[in-house]
Scaffold this motif. Structure first.
Motif: not given
Length: 169
Positions: A55, A69, A72
């Motif tokens: 991230h 996001i 990730t």
């Protein structure tokens, strides 16, 4: 970052990721080479440290919060497959240039389905959703699997290099 020496190779990985400079990409349309010094980590079971590093590194590379996001999530899905199926440590390498960020995950497991993650699984399927999601959120996914193990490369275009990118998306 890491709670113990078994979950990540480097304690200060997040700080190193924030200070790393982009890796220049050679001219041409060929595959993105691994840089001379990509960020590199080994993981066994605790994926929290890997998610935090990805991230931070994604934001440093220039991805929006939403895309960071997504990346990730994608890395977490692939790394979770390592923990669940490979029965060996996994390794993560991250690098970026002016056009894209790449996360490469490798383990000793083998994927026998050449279309893994390319077909939408049924809602009642017991597995297969993770790689499907990875293919939905990343701009490109490469999977190589043979007797030496499996390598998955996740590519995300950076906003300045993405002609379809709209601010705030």
């Amino acid at each position: 970052m890491a709670r113990d020496g078994k979950t990540a190779q480097r304690e200060s990985a997040g700080q190193e990721a924030l200070s790393r400079q982009p890796v220049p990409r050679p001219d041409g349309d060929g595959p993105l080479p691994i840089s001379d010094d990509p960020m590199s980590y080994t993981y066994t079971t605790d994926l929290a440290a890997i998610r935090a590093v990805v991230h931070r590194y994604a934001l440093q590379a220039g991805l929006t919060e939403a895309r960071a996001i997504d990346l990730t999530l994608a890395v977490s899905e692939v790394a979770a497959n390592t923990v669940k199926h490979a029965k060996s440590p996994g390794s993560l390498k991250i690098w970026y240039d002016a056009k894209e960020i790449v996360c490469q995950i490798h383990d000793e497991g083998i994927i026998t389905d050449p279309l893994a993650g390319r077909r939408q699984p049924s809602l009642d399927a017991l597995g297969g959703h993770g790689l499907w999601i990875v293919n939905q959120v990343c701009d490109q996914v490469e999977i190589q699997s043979d007797e030496t193990g499996t390598t998955v490369r996740l590519h995300m275009n950076l906003p300045a290099a993405d002609p379809d990118h709209r601010p705030g998306s």
